[in-house]
Design a protein around this motif. Structure first.
Motif, PDB file in Angstrom:
ATOM      1  N   GLU A 170       0.845  -1.188   0.000  1.00 13.09           N
ATOM      2  CA  GLU A 170       0.000   0.000   0.000  1.00 13.09           C
ATOM      3  C   GLU A 170       0.884   1.243   0.000  1.00 13.09           C
ATOM      4  O   GLU A 170       1.625   1.495   0.934  1.00 13.09           O
TER       5      GLU A 170
ATOM      6  N   VAL B 172      -4.971   6.251   3.499  1.00 13.31           N
ATOM      7  CA  VAL B 172      -4.318   5.057   4.026  1.00 13.31           C
ATOM      8  C   VAL B 172      -5.136   4.357   5.107  1.00 13.31           C
ATOM      9  O   VAL B 172      -5.242   3.118   5.112  1.00 13.31           O
TER      10      VAL B 172
ATOM     11  N   ASN C  91      -8.006   2.518   3.528  1.00 13.05           N
ATOM     12  CA  ASN C  91      -7.494   1.338   2.829  1.00 13.05           C
ATOM     13  C   ASN C  91      -7.162   0.217   3.806  1.00 13.05           C
ATOM     14  O   ASN C  91      -7.511  -0.947   3.573  1.00 13.05           O
ATOM     15  N   LEU C  92      -6.494   0.552   4.897  1.00  8.88           N
ATOM     16  CA  LEU C  92      -6.094  -0.477   5.863  1.00  8.88           C
ATOM     17  C   LEU C  92      -7.298  -1.107   6.544  1.00  8.88           C
ATOM     18  O   LEU C  92      -7.326  -2.329   6.774  1.00  8.88           O
ATOM     19  N   ASN C  93      -8.289  -0.299   6.872  1.00  9.71           N
ATOM     20  CA  ASN C  93      -9.501  -0.847   7.488  1.00  9.71           C
ATOM     21  C   ASN C  93     -10.225  -1.815   6.554  1.00  9.71           C
ATOM     22  O   ASN C  93     -10.898  -2.747   7.007  1.00  9.71           O
TER      23      ASN C  93
ATOM     24  N   ILE D 111      -7.059  -5.117   5.788  1.00 11.49           N
ATOM     25  CA  ILE D 111      -6.602  -5.997   6.866  1.00 11.49           C
ATOM     26  C   ILE D 111      -7.543  -7.173   7.121  1.00 11.49           C
ATOM     27  O   ILE D 111      -7.081  -8.313   7.290  1.00 11.49           O
TER      28      ILE D 111
ATOM     29  N   VAL E 248       0.005  -7.173   4.609  1.00  8.71           N
ATOM     30  CA  VAL E 248       0.015  -5.842   4.006  1.00  8.71           C
ATOM     31  C   VAL E 248       1.292  -5.096   4.416  1.00  8.71           C
ATOM     32  O   VAL E 248       1.605  -4.994   5.610  1.00  8.71           O
TER      33      VAL E 248
ATOM     34  N   VAL F 184       2.919  -1.381   4.300  1.00 11.38           N
ATOM     35  CA  VAL F 184       2.424  -0.009   4.158  1.00 11.38           C
ATOM     36  C   VAL F 184       3.589   0.972   4.048  1.00 11.38           C
ATOM     37  O   VAL F 184       4.399   1.090   4.967  1.00 11.38           O
TER      38      VAL F 184
ATOM     39  N   ILE G  14      -5.044   0.819  14.232  1.00  5.92           N
ATOM     40  CA  ILE G  14      -4.727  -0.245  13.278  1.00  5.92           C
ATOM     41  C   ILE G  14      -4.220  -1.485  14.005  1.00  5.92           C
ATOM     42  O   ILE G  14      -4.563  -2.624  13.641  1.00  5.92           O
TER      43      ILE G  14
ATOM     44  N   ALA H 124       0.343  -6.746   9.347  1.00 10.15           N
ATOM     45  CA  ALA H 124       0.800  -5.633   8.521  1.00 10.15           C
ATOM     46  C   ALA H 124       2.178  -5.189   8.994  1.00 10.15           C
ATOM     47  O   ALA H 124       2.582  -5.424  10.135  1.00 10.15           O
TER      48      ALA H 124
ATOM     49  N   ARG I 182       4.713  -1.668   8.614  1.00  5.94           N
ATOM     50  CA  ARG I 182       4.793  -0.303   8.129  1.00  5.94           C
ATOM     51  C   ARG I 182       6.204   0.245   8.332  1.00  5.94           C
ATOM     52  O   ARG I 182       6.918  -0.132   9.256  1.00  5.94           O
TER      53      ARG I 182
ATOM     54  N   LEU J 146       1.254  -5.406  14.226  1.00  4.23           N
ATOM     55  CA  LEU J 146       1.816  -4.419  13.312  1.00  4.23           C
ATOM     56  C   LEU J 146       3.325  -4.423  13.510  1.00  4.23           C
ATOM     57  O   LEU J 146       3.814  -4.170  14.613  1.00  4.23           O
TER      58      LEU J 146
END
Length: 259
Positions: free
Chosen positions: A63, A70, A73-75, A78, A84, A86, A98, A109, A111, A252
């Motif tokens: 992403e 963002v 998109n994540l909601n 996921i 994912v 990010v 998140i 995810a 990030r 995360l």
């Protein structure tokens, strides 16, 4: 691996090239404006983003969209259960939200504000320098960054991480200040300033200054290709570490967990 790209601007195109060069298949590209995206969705239609990714059969998602999109998109992504990665920055205040969603849905995810190996090495150098110089009160410290004039957020996510590393190394700095000063800065304030100009891919400098001398540590990116390749390698490592059991779902992660 079958990869879905959410966000198909300049970075999205670079990531596609990097993914293919590393032997992966890009099965869908999703965007709200790029006419060459394979799935063009309306702004704010996050259900359509998730549906396009789900239909593609993707095994991983990268992403790289926009700070305004963002979280939506994540909601949406996921709950699909697909790993994912990010790269979009500007959502640090939403990380707890998140993380909670990941735990509830057993999603996963990763990030990072910057996927460059050089930048992640730079973080460690800065933190150690801040720690060493914190013993000498005559040395003050500040952070400055410059990026291209198309960048949507300021300061950069990389600059914020650098500032966090400075504060980790130097406990006397407890507050970041991003605005211009209209009075003398307090001793505990760390100034983090930004410039937006032209096509600069990214320059970050940490200044340590005393009455006797000055030390400048600088990382200067030559292009954004390193970020693109790094995001694909991050997805590879995330999937591999999940498969081996080194990492678990529902969390995360950051670069420090993968590299």
């Amino acid at each position: 691996m079958k990869i879905a790209l959410v966000g198909y601007g300049k970075m999205g195109h670079m990531i596609e090239t990097a993914a293919k060069s590393l032997g992966h298949e890009v099965v869908v590209t999703v965007d709200v404006a790029a006419k060459d995206a394979s799935a063009l969705v309306s702004a704010g239609d996050y259900a359509a983003v998730a549906e396009a990714v789900k239909k593609s059969g993707a095994e991983g998602v990268i992403e790289f969209s926009h700070p305004s999109a963002v979280i939506g998109n994540l909601n949406a992504l996921i709950p699909l259960g697909i790993p994912v990665v990010v790269g979009t920055t500007g959502w640090a205040k939403n990380e707890a939200e998140i993380s909670s969603l990941l735990e509830k849905t057993n999603g996963v995810a990763m990030r990072s504000s910057n996927f460059s190996i050089g930048v992640n090495t730079f973080y460690k150098i800065v933190e150690e320098a801040a720690k060493l110089l914190s013993e000498y009160s005559e040395y003050d410290v500040a952070v400055w960054e410059a990026h291209h004039n198309q960048k949507a957020d300021s300061p950069s996510g990389t600059a914020l991480e650098i500032a966090r590393r400075v504060m980790k190394g130097n406990s006397s700095k407890t507050e970041m200040v991003f605005d211009a000063f209209h009075e003398r800065p307090k001793a505990n304030e760390l100034h983090v300033s930004s410039t937006r100009i032209g096509s600069v891919p990214g320059t970050h400098t940490v200044f340590f200054d005393s009455p006797a001398d000055s030390i400048e540590l600088t990382h200067r990116a030559r292009s954004r290709e390193g970020f693109a390749r790094g995001s694909v390698v991050a997805l590879e490592k995330l999937v591999a570490k999940l498969a081996s059991g080194e990492l678990s779902r529902g969390k995360l992660y950051g670069m420090e967990d993968l590299f």
